[in-house]
Write an enzyme that holds these catalytic residues in place. Structure first.
Site, PDB file in Angstrom:
ATOM      1  N   LYS A   1       0.848  -1.207   0.000  1.00 45.54           N
ATOM      2  CA  LYS A   1       0.000   0.000   0.000  1.00 45.54           C
ATOM      3  C   LYS A   1       0.876   1.248   0.000  1.00 45.54           C
ATOM      4  O   LYS A   1       0.626   2.219  -0.718  1.00 45.54           O
ATOM      5  CB  LYS A   1      -0.893   0.020   1.252  1.00 45.54           C
TER       6      LYS A   1
ATOM      7  N   GLN B   1      -3.508  -1.623  10.294  1.00 44.96           N
ATOM      8  CA  GLN B   1      -3.517  -2.992   9.776  1.00 44.96           C
ATOM      9  C   GLN B   1      -4.058  -3.925  10.864  1.00 44.96           C
ATOM     10  O   GLN B   1      -3.573  -3.924  11.993  1.00 44.96           O
ATOM     11  CB  GLN B   1      -2.088  -3.387   9.375  1.00 44.96           C
TER      12      GLN B   1
ATOM     13  N   ASP C   1     -10.082   3.534   5.338  1.00 47.51           N
ATOM     14  CA  ASP C   1     -10.560   2.149   5.215  1.00 47.51           C
ATOM     15  C   ASP C   1     -12.090   2.084   5.299  1.00 47.51           C
ATOM     16  O   ASP C   1     -12.688   1.080   4.926  1.00 47.51           O
ATOM     17  CB  ASP C   1      -9.986   1.286   6.358  1.00 47.51           C
TER      18      ASP C   1
END
Lengths: 283, 283
Positions: free
Chosen positions: A53, A97, A120
């Protein structure tokens, strides 16, 4: 029928080229979008995903940092870091994460992210805003699926089976599909005679993680097949769909890997760009 | 088949008797649950609906106030009142009757309600928590529908058609049904050949507001029919379902009025009781 391939890598490449152009414009106006990723522990797969990412963000001209924490980090330390990133005007998007180490509550950490930096789309208030049609960040895998489907024609009036009811993929993609006037059936492990039912559907989105779940004989002629499955078999990444047989019946199909995955990361970048623009406007 | 009536009034009466017993226990422990309803303007139907909630709360031993505001109230005045109710420890549940006057943003007002007093379940963070499986308040009409369905047997494995995709009824009831392991198809005005499809479903939940939309000939033999429709025809309240013909085919059916409506108000009371208990625990 032999299906057309929905090549996620190529679609993502074109999309990211457009993003790079927009990032360039923002930079000329004085803002460099930044994506910051927080990771705790040293799980190899997570770390490599985070790095990809990070690299993808830099490749389109954004800046990107990884905040790497020890697996023994306390919940309060993670919350303090989130608070610092929330307050830092140079950080536009924050990703955490998951999974986090067991001593850290995922729920608390995700709720601690400022909703306008939650690229997200996992903060409950952003999920709520998605369902009420307000300005929000939708989660990235569902957005990626919708992007792939744009290459297959209009969704209005189509009957779609979404298989898998997670709040990360199945449920939000059902919502996004409904917003496009598709009629969505949300299937799952307790659905009766699931594979027998699939013949009634124009589009199948499978997000289960069960290799070989769907084969060509389950599909309606000309169905569109989006495979979000993600399993490792004999060291190889495979989806839920038996690609060879399904390709004979489907009109469009995604490969695994190289289907939904590249679009998911692309949508993280797109959400970060949107975050930077919104934060700029509200300055 | 002649359908069994799902008598909302009777089911609600039994449920409220249980609630009254729980309220009594809370009172003995020193807490009287309170529901406060805010209404602006003098729309007769809204006012009468607010009064019926108010009366229902008092009938089970809660206290209940109506804060009646002029139709010319400013947004800031409404927000100030919400802030005062949020801070008031004697108020456990807050409802804001919609629609609000046009100068007042519904979105802003609903987001201003403290999530732990939001007994309508309309705050985006509560909607988000519903979808992520966290502690929340679910909206009351969906909860009422689920309560009615408890009287028809287990939902696991059943195929359910929910008609109408509002974020107040259709979408959240689809979520609650999915949580009970039903397989839900969310239908709406753009669904292709909608009524022809209904024969495939074990349960139909219709929340459209279109009298006569569904008749007995659309139904599978033995289907369960929940009619959330709410239209006035010739001065009479009617649902979406042609009750007489549907009763011949269905195994269970709700009347309109006297089906879902009484359960909706009951679930407002239940959410208020839950709010009082949670606020007590966190004192």
């Amino acid at each position: 029928m032999t299906a057309e391939l929905l090549n996620g890598r190529e679609i993502a490449k074109d999309y990211r080229a457009d993003l790079a152009a927009e990032v360039e414009k923002l930079k000329e106006a004085g803002t460099t979008p930044n994506l910051t990723v927080v990771i705790a522990g040293d799980d190899g797969a997570s770390l490599s995903y985070v790095r990809s990412k990070n690299k993808a963000a830099e490749k389109i001209g954004m800046t990107s940092e990884i905040v790497q924490l020890d697996g023994t980090v306390t919940e309060q330390e993670v919350l303090d870091i989130i608070a610092r990133l929330n307050d830092d005007d140079t950080v536009n998007g924050i990703l955490v994460q998951v999974p986090l180490p067991s001593q850290v509550s995922e729920e608390k950490v995700l709720e601690a992210i400022a909703p306008d930096k939650d690229v997200d789309g996992f903060h409950p208030i952003n999920i709520g805003r998605l369902y009420t049609g307000q300005e929000t960040f939708a989660p990235c895998t569902p957005l990626g699926i919708m992007e792939l489907l744009k290459h297959t024609g209009p969704l209005e009036g189509k009957d779609v089976a979404v298989i898998g009811r997670s709040h990360i993929v199945g449920q939000p993609v059902a919502k996004l599909l409904t917003d496009q006037n598709a009629t969505v059936t949300l299937m799952h492990s307790r659905t009766r005679n699931m594979t027998d039912k699939l013949k009634d559907y124009d589009v199948i989105v499978s997000a289960v993680g069960q290799p070989g779940l769907i084969t060509g004989e389950h599909l309606k002629e000309g169905a569109i097949v989006i495979d979000v499955g993600n399993s490792v078999v004999d060291g190889k990444l495979v989806g839920d769909v038996d690609f060879d047989s399904a390709s004979e019946t489907a009109s469009y199909i995604t490969p695994v890997p190289g289907g939904v995955g590249p679009l998911t990361i692309t949508m993280v970048l797109n959400n970060t760009l949107i975050a930077a623009k919104r934060q700029n406007q509200s300055k």
